[in-house]
Design a protein around this motif. Structure first.
Motif, PDB file in Angstrom:
ATOM      1  N   VAL A 197       0.692  -1.228  -0.080  1.00  5.98           N
ATOM      2  CA  VAL A 197       0.007   0.167   0.054  1.00  5.98           C
ATOM      3  C   VAL A 197       0.815   0.885  -0.294  1.00  5.98           C
ATOM      4  N   LEU A 198       0.144   2.933  -0.364  1.00  6.38           N
ATOM      5  CA  LEU A 198       1.508   3.615  -0.595  1.00  6.38           C
ATOM      6  C   LEU A 198      -0.364   4.738   0.122  1.00  6.38           C
ATOM      7  N   LEU A 199       1.124   5.164   0.765  1.00  4.67           N
ATOM      8  CA  LEU A 199      -0.781   6.678   1.082  1.00  4.67           C
ATOM      9  C   LEU A 199       0.039   7.414   0.921  1.00  4.67           C
ATOM     10  N   THR A 200      -0.325   8.050   0.367  1.00  2.29           N
ATOM     11  CA  THR A 200      -0.001  10.330   0.316  1.00  2.29           C
ATOM     12  C   THR A 200      -0.914  10.980   0.244  1.00  2.29           C
ATOM     13  N   ASP A 201       0.015  11.895   1.405  1.00  4.74           N
ATOM     14  CA  ASP A 201      -1.534  12.867   1.640  1.00  4.74           C
ATOM     15  C   ASP A 201      -1.247  13.977   0.298  1.00  4.74           C
ATOM     16  N   VAL A 202      -2.461  14.288   0.136  1.00  5.91           N
ATOM     17  CA  VAL A 202      -2.417  15.151  -1.072  1.00  5.91           C
ATOM     18  C   VAL A 202      -2.450  16.747  -0.487  1.00  5.91           C
ATOM     19  N   ASP A 203      -3.291  17.521   0.199  1.00  4.47           N
ATOM     20  CA  ASP A 203      -3.111  18.714   0.534  1.00  4.47           C
ATOM     21  C   ASP A 203      -3.435  18.691   2.187  1.00  4.47           C
TER      22      ASP A 203
END
Length: 374
Positions: free
Chosen positions: A97-103
């Motif tokens: 899983v890749l968790l990316t913070d958008v904003d």
């Protein structure tokens, strides 16, 4: 002999490769400012925590998982009541899983097959929920501007249901269109209704319904069934006309106070605790009404899940003028009255029978007092 051994080695490697890993590989790329430690735990086992270290918002680690479960990824200061980052994702062993913070507010969850599917579902649900989120923001702005709580509650009741239905419809449609996707099982709890969740399970293919991801909906459904049973039992115990169970608890001075000694007047049992924010928030209005109809009813505050020290300090700090008793953890009072939430106010008529029960800090409680005593 060497050839035979080599053949055995190939077989062993093949079997090992076919078995699913019990690890979830996690990558996190966070743009907003975040510390260098993340604590990971399952919502089903909060005590079993794993800590991982990263740098500049970038983390990469493996989480040991026996089976699929919902995971919380949080900064450690949250456990001390401080602000910090918090993320919730479905955890599936053998996946990446890749968790990316958008904003800084929302985040995306992508990755291997399961998480690619989950990402598609997440985007559909997010789009369907935009109007509901905007409506909630509008109500919060009204509250900040000082609009009366009963007016806000009325708007919520009138306007929120069709907006939430759009979200439910989006979830059901996604599952109908993707019955063979394991991610479809993981979004079922977002329906937040027992009957709707059970109906959604039937939309899944038999293969997914019986696969390892079934834990995503089985446990929430079990919890909701248990909650429903408790609510039904609570409603029965609190139903109008039921004789209020008598009890004796120690008052603020350590002297025993028996409920039946207050027979002959309206008595409001207020189940609360110093730890309950909504309980504390409601005290100013309660004090106003206690003075408004002085002598027409009595309030008996029943402190629960507290230490005696914190209870007494909260009574003094909030200057609560009514009667108070302390309910030890081994007392049967909360069970006898079917208390499932705080605050709960139970109104007892002069004849000792329950008149009405109200859970939460609800304006309806004060409307009822006006109707009773005006």
């Amino acid at each position: 002999m060497k050839k035979v051994l080599l053949g055995l080695a190939v077989v062993i490697l093949a079997l090992t490769g076919c078995s699913k890993s019990n690890k979830l590989h996690v990558k996190m790329e966070i743009k907003k400012e975040i510390g260098d430690t993340i604590v990971v735990f399952s919502t089903a086992d909060r005590d079993n925590q794993q800590k991982f270290v990263g740098k500049d918002g970038v983390f990469e680690f493996d989480v040991e998982l026996k089976e699929p479960t919902m995971l919380m990824l949080v900064e450690p200061q949250l456990f001390m009541g401080q602000q910090g980052a918090m993320y919730q994702i479905p955890g599936v062993p053998g996946e990446e899983v890749l968790l990316t913070d958008v904003d800084g507010i929302r985040y995306d969850v992508t990755g291997s097959k399961f998480y690619s599917q989950f990402h598609e579902a997440d985007l559909v649900i997010e789009e369907a929920g935009k109007e509901a989120n905007e409506f909630m923001q509008k109500l919060q702005d009204m509250q900040s501007a000082g609009v009366a709580q009963d007016s806000i509650s009325k708007l919520y009741q009138e306007g929120m249901e069709p907006l939430l239905k759009k979200v439910d419809d989006a979830i059901n449609n996604f599952i109908k269109n993707h019955p063979d996707w394991e991610a479809s099982a993981a979004i079922i709890p977002q329906l937040q209704d027992l009957d709707k969740m059970k109906a959604a399970v039937e939309l899944l293919s038999k293969k997914v319904r019986n696969s390892h991801v079934k834990v995503f909906f089985e446990e929430p459904i079990k919890q909701m069934e248990e909650s429903k049973k408790r609510e039904e039992e609570s409603a029965k115990k609190q139903s109008a006309g039921t004789v209020a169970p008598d009890f004796t608890l120690n008052d603020i001075n350590g002297k025993p106070l028996t409920l039946s000694s207050l027979r002959g007047k309206y008595v409001i049992l207020d189940f609360w605790g110093s730890w309950c924010g909504w309980c504390i928030k409601g005290f100013p209005e309660m004090k106003k009404y206690y003075e408004k109809y002085k002598g027409k009813f009595e309030i008996l505050g029943i402190d629960c899940n507290d230490t005696e020290e914190k209870w007494k300090a909260a009574v003094e700090e909030n200057k609560l003028p009514w009667l108070h008793v302390y309910c030890p953890k081994d007392a049967k009072v909360t069970d006898d009255y079917g208390i499932t939430g705080f605050p709960t106010k139970i109104v007892i008529a002069p004849d000792g029978k329950i008149y009405k029960s109200i859970v939460g800090e609800d304006p309806a409680f004060y409307t009822m007092l006006d109707e009773l005593f005006k």
